[in-house]
Design an enzyme around this catalytic site. Structure first.
Site, PDB file in Angstrom:
ATOM      1  N   CYS A  53      66.565  42.801  63.722  1.00 33.33           N
ATOM      2  CA  CYS A  53      66.744  41.697  62.779  1.00 33.33           C
ATOM      3  C   CYS A  53      67.007  42.255  61.382  1.00 33.33           C
ATOM      4  O   CYS A  53      66.491  43.305  60.996  1.00 33.33           O
ATOM      5  CB  CYS A  53      65.538  40.757  62.792  1.00 33.33           C
ATOM      6  SG  CYS A  53      63.931  41.528  62.545  1.00 33.33           S
TER       7      CYS A  53
ATOM      8  N   THR B 200      62.410  45.240  63.572  1.00 36.32           N
ATOM      9  CA  THR B 200      62.841  44.853  62.230  1.00 36.32           C
ATOM     10  C   THR B 200      63.695  45.956  61.629  1.00 36.32           C
ATOM     11  O   THR B 200      63.545  47.128  61.969  1.00 36.32           O
ATOM     12  CB  THR B 200      61.644  44.627  61.295  1.00 36.32           C
ATOM     13  OG1 THR B 200      61.025  45.898  61.002  1.00 36.32           O
ATOM     14  CG2 THR B 200      60.630  43.683  61.899  1.00 36.32           C
ATOM     15  N   ASP B 201      64.605  45.577  60.731  1.00 42.18           N
ATOM     16  CA  ASP B 201      65.191  46.608  59.894  1.00 42.18           C
ATOM     17  C   ASP B 201      64.059  47.178  59.037  1.00 42.18           C
ATOM     18  O   ASP B 201      63.008  46.537  58.849  1.00 42.18           O
ATOM     19  CB  ASP B 201      66.315  46.034  59.021  1.00 42.18           C
ATOM     20  CG  ASP B 201      67.340  47.086  58.629  1.00 42.18           C
ATOM     21  OD1 ASP B 201      67.006  48.287  58.688  1.00 42.18           O
ATOM     22  OD2 ASP B 201      68.470  46.729  58.273  1.00 42.18           O
ATOM     23  N   CYS B 202      64.265  48.371  58.521  1.00 38.92           N
ATOM     24  CA  CYS B 202      63.138  49.114  57.947  1.00 38.92           C
ATOM     25  C   CYS B 202      62.650  48.506  56.635  1.00 38.92           C
ATOM     26  O   CYS B 202      63.407  48.380  55.681  1.00 38.92           O
ATOM     27  CB  CYS B 202      63.519  50.567  57.789  1.00 38.92           C
ATOM     28  SG  CYS B 202      63.848  51.338  59.394  1.00 38.92           S
TER      29      CYS B 202
END
Length: 727
Positions: free
Chosen positions: A235, A268-270
């Protein structure tokens, strides 16, 4: 005799009890014969709540009592195993898309996953549980390259949903393998969704997009990869229609899980979860964000937020222990598919070792991909005979001058998210290695990226039979926020211009020499070629071509291979022709909706040869319940060189609400010996012709007349036909 029988019975009884006890001591999650779901359920029962929460972050903690080692989920493989030391570096993703060769990309991805398994085998044997050495790869990037300003567009497969879906699917299947029990590595479709710049506002932007553009453009490739069983979806940082992508109900629950039946895990994206309360400010604090992420379907956090705050969310009764189980189960399932809890000797990938990494076969694959991806944009004529400049004849090139700031640049080969090669061949080395030792080859950097008045190599170029100038961009001028540290726009490009110093240098070279001048342009996006086009005799767009870029360029220049790359993006004339960068509406963007003049259209690419197209079987009219549209064409190599051609079929739709001007719906690369021909079948599943009905909120086939245009790019029509779709 009776005593003997009694003794044997007692021994048999003891053995049975021993076996039973041994079986009882082996937990179900370690039983390789059980279905994965039962093993996951058993492991969840064995773990404490605190242990479960410790496994929700990318730096998963060890659970020694259950023989669970620490594991880092974050690995990259955009165009080769990245950031993990020695590995084969393939061309950057956009350059691979330019091949229009999904079977070759599948082969490349298979090589990448082989190297990944080998690295992991070797690291685990030494108990090195390091970042980038795992088996979960956060690739491919299948966002639509909607605007050439975006610095990360180089990571994508271009502006077209159909091409992106084809290339992305090939990549995922190659990365994950085809073993019936074990996944080779786990691929990830990112960034979900509607994520393509601007880089500087990605942590706070609210992307507003209507459902037609969302479904037909931005979600198309994600649906294709979910159908292909991609294991992971990442995401994105941004919001979509006011919902943060990593806590949004519409994307994560309604579409991904319920509608598409996605069975993998969401990462998740970081540090995207921090953005929700710090950048988007849609939720008040990290504890509430942790609760929402878990309830909406996030399974893995690329930060430490869930590991820190899920327990607080539980204590505040924002989530339940069942919610935590539901969040953890999909990532455990992924680990079981990868063979984490099985005997190593039972894994088909256990024997991959050092000889599987950066070997000759993989280097040759990288070379082939680079050769097929480079795009010939111009090939002028010279001399009284009006012969083409390229290919160069070695016997005519007694002296060669190679110049330009990117001619010997490692950065210009590698792109971003790359590995390290000890066999990299830059452009100077590639050209020098392709000619005989008695050929005079000189090199001069010539210019830098800023000075527009002081140049080198001009006098030497005046004495050479040919000058090859390698100019353009490197990943420090375009890329991700923070990585492209010399880019004016936080990684993005503010204009399409080549560096002013490069343009001035090309003009100086032209003024100083009368012999052929060839420009090789590196980069990961559309650029304004018009500033140099009048001053050079030929132009090759090389992208970031990977470790074998120098050899690939030399093979192309000297005719060992004919150019066959085709642009996966439109080269516009100016950014001013495009809508505002912050707008995500597709109107006026990409070849599908852009009707003005362009420098070079989507799909464009010249060859040393010429091709003829003829119908063998035109498409026939069908019912809306039919499976596909089928057609056959014959392609003739009518030129003087063996060459590949990429036949592209574009469909024009019946009139309707916001129909695209045309869309790529089939393509085929064919290799043809000069003078030979090949019959090619092109098929378009009717599913591909469905368009979103905003009233009924579903895809449907629109009845009426369709046109199909076949040629070598989106504005070339070698063949044309029409067909009807009716009830």
């Amino acid at each position: 005799m009776n005593c003997s029988r009694t003794y044997r019975f007692a021994m048999f009884f003891c053995i049975c009890i021993g076996v039973a006890n041994a079986q009882q001591k082996t937990p179900a999650y370690k039983n390789q014969d059980l279905p994965i779901e039962k093993r996951v359920d058993d492991l969840l029962k064995q773990l404490t709540t605190e242990e479960k929460i410790s496994l929700l972050g990318f730096e998963s903690k060890a659970v020694k009592r259950l023989d669970i080692p620490q594991y880092n989920w974050w690995s990259e493989s955009l165009h080769g195993v990245a950031r993990a030391g020695k590995a084969t570096v393939f061309p950057q993703a956009l350059g691979m898309a330019a091949t229009f060769n999904d079977p070759l990309l599948n082969e490349v991805a298979n090589a990448i996953s082989t190297e990944a398994r080998a690295k992991n085998n070797m690291a685990v044997a030494k108990d090195r549980r390091l970042q980038y050495m795992g088996l979960n790869f956060w690739s491919p990037n299948i966002n639509i390259f909607r605007d050439p300003r975006w610095g990360r567009g180089q990571e994508t497969y271009g502006e077209d949903p159909f091409l992106t879906g084809k290339m992305g699917t090939a990549y995922v299947k190659g990365l994950q393998g085809n073993d019936p029990k074990y996944m080779k590595t786990a691929a990830c479709a990112k960034h979900f969704a509607v994520h393509s710049g601007p880089e500087k506002t990605r942590h706070s932007i609210d992307v507003i997009v209507d459902e037609k553009d969302l479904r037909e453009t931005y979600l198309y490739a994600f649906k294709k990869l979910v159908d292909a069983k991609v294991e992971t979806v990442m995401c994105a940082y941004n919001r979509v229609n006011s919902e943060p992508c990593c806590t949004g109900k519409t994307l994560l629950q309604d579409i991904l899980r319920k509608e598409w039946k996605f069975g993998g895990h969401v990462v998740t994206d970081c540090w995207a979860l921090q953005d929700i309360y710090e950048g988007h400010k849609t939720l008040p604090n990290s504890v509430v964000v942790a609760a929402e992420a878990i309830k909406r379907g996030v399974n893995m956090d690329c930060s430490g937020l869930l590991q820190k705050d899920a327990i607080n969310a539980l204590n505040q009764k924002l989530i339940t222990t069942k919610d935590i189980d539901n969040a953890l189960a999909p990532t455990l399932r992924t680990q079981f598919k990868l063979g984490f809890y099985d005997k190593a000797e039972d894994n088909p990938y256990r024997k991959y070792g050092i000889d599987s990494i950066a070997n000759k076969y993989h280097r040759n694959l990288s070379l082939k991909m680079a050769e097929q991806g480079m795009v010939l944009l111009k090939n002028g004529e010279v001399g009284d005979q009006k012969t083409k400049v390229l290919p160069l004849k070695k016997e005519d090139c007694k002296s060669i001058m190679i110049v330009g700031p990117n001619a010997a640049s490692l950065d210009a080969l590698l792109g971003n998210y790359h590995g390290i090669s000890d066999k990299a061949v830059n452009f100077v080395e590639g050209i020098a290695g392709a000619v005989d030792p008695d050929t005079r080859v000189e090199y001069d950097m010539g210019c830098d990226f800023t000075n527009t008045t002081d140049f080198g190599g001009v006098w030497a170029a005046s004495m050479a039979n040919v000058t090859i100038a390698v100019i353009g961009f490197t990943p420090v001028y375009e890329g991700e926020e923070g990585d492209a540290f010399l880019a004016d726009g936080k990684g993005d490009r503010k204009n399409m211009d080549l560096p002013a110093s490069h343009i001035a240098y090309i003009k100086a070279l032209r003024k100083g020499t009368k012999t052929p001048l060839i420009a090789v342009v590196t980069g990961g996006s559309a650029v304004d070629i018009s500033a140099i086009e009048p001053y050079v005799d030929a132009i090759v767009f090389a992208w970031y071509p990977g470790e074998q870029g120098g050899t690939a360029l030399a093979n192309l220049l000297f005719g060992k291979v004919s150019p066959s790359g085709h642009l996966p993006v439109s080269f516009y004339k100016s950014f001013s022709d495009l809508p505002d960068y912050n707008s995500y509406a597709m109107a006026g963007r990409t070849y599908r909706y852009f009707d003005k003049e362009v420098q070079y259209p989507f799909g464009f690419g010249l060859s040393y040869s010429t091709f003829g197209y003829n119908w063998v079987q035109k498409p026939e009219s069908v019912k809306s319940t039919s499976d596909k549209i089928s057609m056959q064409i014959k392609i003739d190599n009518t030129g003087q060189y063996n060459a590949d051609e990429v036949a592209q079929a574009y469909v024009e739709y019946p009139s309707g609400d916001r129909m695209p001007l045309k869309e790529l719906k089939a393509f085929k690369r064919v290799s043809l010996v000069k003078g030979n021909s090949q019959t090619v079948t092109l098929e378009i599943p009717l599913e591909e012709l469905k368009k979103w009905d905003d009233t009924k909120k579903q895809f449907k086939i629109y009845e009426g007349k369709y046109n199909v245009k076949i040629g070598s790019n989106s504005r070339d029509t070698a063949l044309e036909a029409s067909f009807e779709i009716s009830k």
